[in-house]
Design a protein around this motif. Structure first.
Motif, PDB file in Angstrom:
ATOM      1  N   GLU A  87       0.837  -1.190   0.000  1.00  0.00           N
ATOM      2  CA  GLU A  87       0.000   0.000   0.000  1.00  0.00           C
ATOM      3  C   GLU A  87       0.876   1.246   0.000  1.00  0.00           C
ATOM      4  O   GLU A  87       2.086   1.184   0.255  1.00  0.00           O
ATOM      5  N   SER A  88       0.246   2.362  -0.310  1.00  0.00           N
ATOM      6  CA  SER A  88       0.943   3.649  -0.303  1.00  0.00           C
ATOM      7  C   SER A  88       0.408   4.509   0.830  1.00  0.00           C
ATOM      8  O   SER A  88      -0.757   4.414   1.206  1.00  0.00           O
ATOM      9  N   HIS A  89       1.275   5.344   1.358  1.00  0.00           N
ATOM     10  CA  HIS A  89       0.868   6.378   2.313  1.00  0.00           C
ATOM     11  C   HIS A  89       1.601   7.653   1.937  1.00  0.00           C
ATOM     12  O   HIS A  89       2.377   8.209   2.705  1.00  0.00           O
ATOM     13  N   ASN A  90       1.321   8.114   0.724  1.00  0.00           N
ATOM     14  CA  ASN A  90       2.096   9.205   0.126  1.00  0.00           C
ATOM     15  C   ASN A  90       1.711  10.575   0.666  1.00  0.00           C
ATOM     16  O   ASN A  90       2.555  11.301   1.211  1.00  0.00           O
ATOM     17  N   HIS A  91       0.452  10.947   0.503  1.00  0.00           N
ATOM     18  CA  HIS A  91       0.022  12.258   0.980  1.00  0.00           C
ATOM     19  C   HIS A  91       0.216  12.407   2.497  1.00  0.00           C
ATOM     20  O   HIS A  91       0.732  13.433   2.957  1.00  0.00           O
ATOM     21  N   PRO A  92      -0.199  11.423   3.304  1.00  0.00           N
ATOM     22  CA  PRO A  92       0.024  11.565   4.748  1.00  0.00           C
ATOM     23  C   PRO A  92       1.498  11.745   5.113  1.00  0.00           C
ATOM     24  O   PRO A  92       1.817  12.458   6.066  1.00  0.00           O
ATOM     25  N   SER A  93       2.390  11.110   4.365  1.00  0.00           N
ATOM     26  CA  SER A  93       3.814  11.195   4.685  1.00  0.00           C
ATOM     27  C   SER A  93       4.407  12.544   4.312  1.00  0.00           C
ATOM     28  O   SER A  93       5.470  12.916   4.814  1.00  0.00           O
ATOM     29  N   TYR A  94       3.752  13.280   3.430  1.00  0.00           N
ATOM     30  CA  TYR A  94       4.179  14.646   3.143  1.00  0.00           C
ATOM     31  C   TYR A  94       3.732  15.583   4.263  1.00  0.00           C
ATOM     32  O   TYR A  94       4.487  16.426   4.736  1.00  0.00           O
ATOM     33  N   VAL A  95       2.496  15.400   4.698  1.00  0.00           N
ATOM     34  CA  VAL A  95       1.946  16.273   5.736  1.00  0.00           C
ATOM     35  C   VAL A  95       2.617  16.007   7.083  1.00  0.00           C
ATOM     36  O   VAL A  95       2.969  16.935   7.817  1.00  0.00           O
ATOM     37  N   ASP A  96       2.791  14.748   7.423  1.00  0.00           N
ATOM     38  CA  ASP A  96       3.402  14.354   8.704  1.00  0.00           C
ATOM     39  C   ASP A  96       4.253  13.117   8.438  1.00  0.00           C
ATOM     40  O   ASP A  96       3.753  11.994   8.482  1.00  0.00           O
ATOM     41  N   PRO A  97       5.549  13.298   8.105  1.00  0.00           N
ATOM     42  CA  PRO A  97       6.354  12.150   7.660  1.00  0.00           C
ATOM     43  C   PRO A  97       6.437  11.012   8.671  1.00  0.00           C
ATOM     44  O   PRO A  97       6.404   9.845   8.280  1.00  0.00           O
ATOM     45  N   PHE A  98       6.520  11.317   9.963  1.00  0.00           N
ATOM     46  CA  PHE A  98       6.643  10.246  10.956  1.00  0.00           C
ATOM     47  C   PHE A  98       5.354   9.438  11.035  1.00  0.00           C
ATOM     48  O   PHE A  98       5.350   8.222  10.817  1.00  0.00           O
ATOM     49  N   ASP A  99       4.237  10.093  11.357  1.00  0.00           N
ATOM     50  CA  ASP A  99       2.975   9.363  11.513  1.00  0.00           C
ATOM     51  C   ASP A  99       2.467   8.830  10.182  1.00  0.00           C
ATOM     52  O   ASP A  99       1.865   7.755  10.125  1.00  0.00           O
ATOM     53  N   GLY A 100       2.688   9.572   9.102  1.00  0.00           N
ATOM     54  CA  GLY A 100       2.238   9.102   7.798  1.00  0.00           C
ATOM     55  C   GLY A 100       2.885   7.790   7.409  1.00  0.00           C
ATOM     56  O   GLY A 100       2.218   6.860   6.949  1.00  0.00           O
ATOM     57  N   ALA A 101       4.201   7.700   7.601  1.00  0.00           N
ATOM     58  CA  ALA A 101       4.913   6.465   7.254  1.00  0.00           C
ATOM     59  C   ALA A 101       4.606   5.353   8.246  1.00  0.00           C
ATOM     60  O   ALA A 101       4.418   4.192   7.861  1.00  0.00           O
ATOM     61  N   ALA A 102       4.558   5.691   9.534  1.00  0.00           N
ATOM     62  CA  ALA A 102       4.305   4.677  10.563  1.00  0.00           C
ATOM     63  C   ALA A 102       2.951   4.009  10.359  1.00  0.00           C
ATOM     64  O   ALA A 102       2.829   2.777  10.426  1.00  0.00           O
ATOM     65  N   THR A 103       1.924   4.801  10.088  1.00  0.00           N
ATOM     66  CA  THR A 103       0.599   4.211   9.923  1.00  0.00           C
ATOM     67  C   THR A 103       0.471   3.460   8.600  1.00  0.00           C
ATOM     68  O   THR A 103      -0.395   2.593   8.467  1.00  0.00           O
ATOM     69  N   GLY A 104       1.326   3.781   7.637  1.00  0.00           N
ATOM     70  CA  GLY A 104       1.377   2.960   6.428  1.00  0.00           C
ATOM     71  C   GLY A 104       1.829   1.553   6.747  1.00  0.00           C
ATOM     72  O   GLY A 104       1.285   0.569   6.219  1.00  0.00           O
ATOM     73  N   VAL A 105       2.823   1.426   7.623  1.00  0.00           N
ATOM     74  CA  VAL A 105       3.271   0.105   8.074  1.00  0.00           C
ATOM     75  C   VAL A 105       2.143  -0.609   8.817  1.00  0.00           C
ATOM     76  O   VAL A 105       1.834  -1.775   8.557  1.00  0.00           O
ATOM     77  N   GLY A 106       1.505   0.108   9.745  1.00  0.00           N
ATOM     78  CA  GLY A 106       0.429  -0.507  10.521  1.00  0.00           C
ATOM     79  C   GLY A 106      -0.708  -1.003   9.660  1.00  0.00           C
ATOM     80  O   GLY A 106      -1.252  -2.086   9.885  1.00  0.00           O
ATOM     81  N   GLY A 107      -1.053  -0.225   8.629  1.00  0.00           N
ATOM     82  CA  GLY A 107      -2.164  -0.616   7.766  1.00  0.00           C
ATOM     83  C   GLY A 107      -1.891  -1.866   6.970  1.00  0.00           C
ATOM     84  O   GLY A 107      -2.747  -2.759   6.876  1.00  0.00           O
TER      85      GLY A 107
END
Length: 765
Positions: A87-107
């Motif tokens: 999956e991708s977590h592109n937009h969230p990782s731009y807005v908040d790189p830590f939480d955006g990337a972390a929740t991509g892993v969780g998802g």
């Protein structure tokens, strides 16, 4: 959030009334590009997703693939399966790189759980703007920290992936995460509701207001002020709760309590529960006030669409609900019986008021597809730089995209779970998989964890030659090549598929299946959509040629910003299998007796006057352009032969040649104890010897490999009629690299190479 006028008209016609605010928001999110694939679905039929190994293909939370030969092992729980998701977590990782990337892993881990599988490996592919930009470094550091924090806390090793820097990612980075899980035939769960009367049970974290409208946010171009205005659309992760959820899910699967499952990701509870029942041709009655919440006074729309993390929706038979509650309580997780499966519509009430009453299938599948114009991309003209060969070598070897990624992967725990035989930094990772009957039972106690001895059989077992005793190795490779697909979307995507297959084969494994993450810009722009079409067709064509079915994936469009669209980026995560989990090393072995030779399998790049440097890092460094290299005539035979050769006892080292060409591949094979003396043949007939030498050293045609072998004639015989084989030189014991190319010599040593390749560490530490 607002429902588009044209979509609203369709909804009103279907419902014969105006939608409620909750219904309108639900349709907006589930009919968004992120969820409904309105622009990409018409193209995805190009992929071949079938094969005798495919158990569950596209459409579920993750794909399921049977391991070859596992049904013959006498496993107590049936055939051994792996799950694959990306999956991708592109937009969230731009807005908040830590939480955006972390929740991509969780998802993506929860997607694995919903299939009844235990997550055993992660692979992340990351793409950022130019490394010398401070904002790119900020995003890069935050994303890596988010991935490492979440993955390390939940105990799932990150073993593979890629990192690329390209100016067109400056306004919109990409974070693509893949996960591989392990299950068996008897433990398999799907996201298809089974029977009316079964209960819908929500297990995990309390629902908050984070992530509201995340699906619709991911379906729009990033605005100039996205980092502040869109912050509420980014979820906040809690890896410690996710770890508890992993173990609770395992217990639920062990006891056979789950009828179907879906993780709560895009569009939150509304997305997960409606898709779950609609997939089974059923409906649901849900009471939203029953949802356990962590914030007071939440309204119906917030409860329905919040994308709070670490939550799963289960279909449970009524007589098993109390046991599910007990397990949730044991793992300190919230548990709510929120409704039940029905034969009617998908309905939601809030404090006795009906806020949603729609046909579930129409909600999930009724979005009209977009018919968009496209323009074929223009072919690049030839414009080659005039650069000193040694200066070019220094620039390419030290480029952030081709330099060492040790700064990244040393932050990841890639050995947790004691399955990792080959970790990050090699062509592909290898994870140990054994028969289900030999798998230790997982649970909440240390005694249930596998020991190293349990996972890695001793040499006596391996010498027996019984692959059922020693288990299988699962090779994993993931990544894309933005320079390639910028130069030629279709040809570049084909090359990416071949590149990942070559990585897997270099470790002695045969490709089994793949999942893709197709990233593009705004599809409403004809040139952008044309490039996206190219990467879809290119990836599909090469994977079909390799007989590696694409069993699932993700599409992320509208990766566009004020800085412009991203390059078309087809991330591919491919797995392959082999008997055992040993693999030839990437680095050469010192050879003072001169018994071994270093061979290149594939095109040297000097057989014609055309340098074919398109997509090469060499051109990116010096602002050049050129046509993309031709691909091998029979890539499937090449990959199969390379895997066989890699497993031969006479093979001492194997390394794929790709990004940076021979220059980078040779540099990566040298160590303090083992050097290389090589001579790359040049044709005297070349019109421009300097460009011919640069082509030989830097062109990036995929499907090539360097092999150190004690039996060069056997290699030539194996590749006869498949690919050319050229002898380049031999290994030494002095740690020096000497390259003669067309009469020009580059000389260096392992220490100097290590210094050149430490670009990222120097800048960030």
């Amino acid at each position: 959030m607002s429902l588009a006028d044209s979509d609203r008209e369709l909804v009103v016609e279907e419902l014969d009334r105006e939608p409620t605010p909750a219904e309108a928001a639900l349709f907006e999110n589930l009919w968004s590009e992120h969820c409904a694939y309105r622009s990409s679905r018409p193209l995805l039929s190009a992929f071949d997703s079938e094969g005798e190994q495919v158990v569950v293909g596209p459409g579920d939370d993750a794909a399921v693939v049977a391991l070859p030969g596992s049904e013959e092992g006498g496993a107590d729980e049936g055939t051994t399966y792996i799950t694959m998701g990306i999956e991708s977590h592109n937009h969230p990782s731009y807005v908040d790189p830590f939480d955006g990337a972390a929740t991509g892993v969780g998802g993506i881990v929860r997607d694995t759980l919903s299939m009844g599988a235990y997550p055993i490996a992660l692979a992340d592919s990351l793409y950022f703007g130019e490394f010398d930009r401070e904002h790119s470094k900020y995003l890069f550091e935050g994303v890596v920290e988010g991935i490492s924090h979440y993955g390390n806390c939940i105990g799932v090793p990150t073993v593979a992936g890629s990192v690329d820097f390209h100016p067109d990612y400056e306004g919109n980075p990409l974070v693509n995460v893949a996960c591989v899980g392990l299950t068996t035939e008897d433990r398999l769960v799907t996201a298809e509701a089974q029977k009316p009367g079964n209960k819908l049970v929500l297990v995990g974290n309390g629902t908050g207001r984070d992530g509201l409208g995340g699906a619709s946010f991911a379906s729009e171009d990033l605005s100039e002020d996205a980092e502040t205005e869109d912050r509420p659309a980014v979820q906040v992760g809690d890896p410690y709760t996710e770890k508890l959820l992993i173990e609770a899910n395992e217990q639920l699967v062990d006891e056979g309590l789950i009828q179907s499952a879906r993780d709560l990701g895009a569009a939150g509870l509304g997305g997960a529960s409606s898709e779950l029942v609609a997939k089974g041709g059923l409906g649901a009655d849900i009471e939203l006030e029953r949802v356990h919440q962590r914030e007071p006074n939440m309204n119906a729309l917030e409860i329905l669409l919040a994308e709070s993390q670490e939550r799963m929706c289960y279909e449970i038979e009524p007589e098993n609900v109390d046991r599910v509650r007990e397990i949730a309580e044991r793992f300190d997780l919230g548990c709510s019986v929120i409704g039940e499966v029905t034969e009617g519509n998908y309905t939601c009430t809030f404090n006795g008021e009906t806020v949603v009453d729609v046909d579930g299938h129409f909600l999930g599948e009724g979005a009209p597809m977009n018919d968009l114009p496209s323009e074929a991309p223009e072919q690049p003209e030839t414009d080659l730089p005039d650069v000193d060969l040694e200066d070019a070598f220094d620039a390419v070897v030290s480029s952030p995209s081709t330099a060492s990624k040790q700064w990244v992967y040393r932050q990841y725990d890639h050995e947790v779970g004691v399955r990792t035989s080959v970790g990050p930094g090699d062509d592909a990772a290898i994870i140990a998989v054994r028969e289900a009957s030999a798998e230790p039972r997982r649970g909440n106690s240390e005694s249930s964890r596998p020991s190293e001895d349990e996972v890695f059989r001793d040499s006596a077992d391996e010498s027996s030659g019984d692959s059922r005793e020693i288990g299988q190795g699962l090779a994993i490779s993931a990544g894309a090549a933005p320079n390639w697909t910028t130069a030629a979307p279709y040809e570049g995507a084909k090359a990416i598929a071949l590149e990942n297959a070559t990585n897997v084969a270099a470790k002695g494994a045969t490709p089994l299946a793949a999942v893709d993450c197709l990233n593009g810009g705004n599809p409403e722009k004809p040139d952008v959509y044309g490039g996206f079409e190219g990467i879809v067709d290119g990836l599909a064509d090469m994977c079909a040629t390799l007989e590696a079915p694409v069993v699932g994936g993700n599409v992320s469009l509208y990766n566009d910003s004020v800085a412009g669209p991203i390059p078309p980026t087809p991330t591919l995560a491919m797995v392959g299998t082999k008997d055992g989990y040993d693999a030839p090393p990437l680095a050469v072995t010192a050879d003072t007796d001169g018994d071994s030779r270093l061979l290149l399998v594939g095109d040297v790049g000097l057989e014609s006057d055309e340098p074919r440097l398109g997509g090469a890092e060499y051109l990116a460094q010096f602002d050049g352009s050129d046509a993309f290299p031709e691909l091998p005539d029979d890539p499937a035979a090449l990959v199969e032969t390379l895997a066989d050769v890699a497993n031969d006892d006479a093979t001492l080292a194997v390394h794929d040649v790709s990004h940076g060409g021979l220059a980078v591949a040779l540099a990566e094979m040298v160590t303090d104890d083992a050097g290389l003396e090589v001579s790359i043949p040049a044709t005297e007939s070349a019109d421009d010897p300097a460009n011919a030498a640069a082509a030989a050293l830097f062109h990036e045609q995929p499907g090539r490999a360097l092999i150190q072998t004690e039996s060069p004639e056997a290699i030539r015989e194996a590749f006869d009629g498949v690919a050319p084989v050229v002898e380049l030189g031999s290994a030494t014991d002095d740690g020096r690299l000497a390259i003669d190319v067309g009469g020009r010599t580059i000389a260096t040593d392992a220490a100097a190479i290590r210094e050149r390749r430490a670009t990222i560490e120097r800048e960030l530490e």
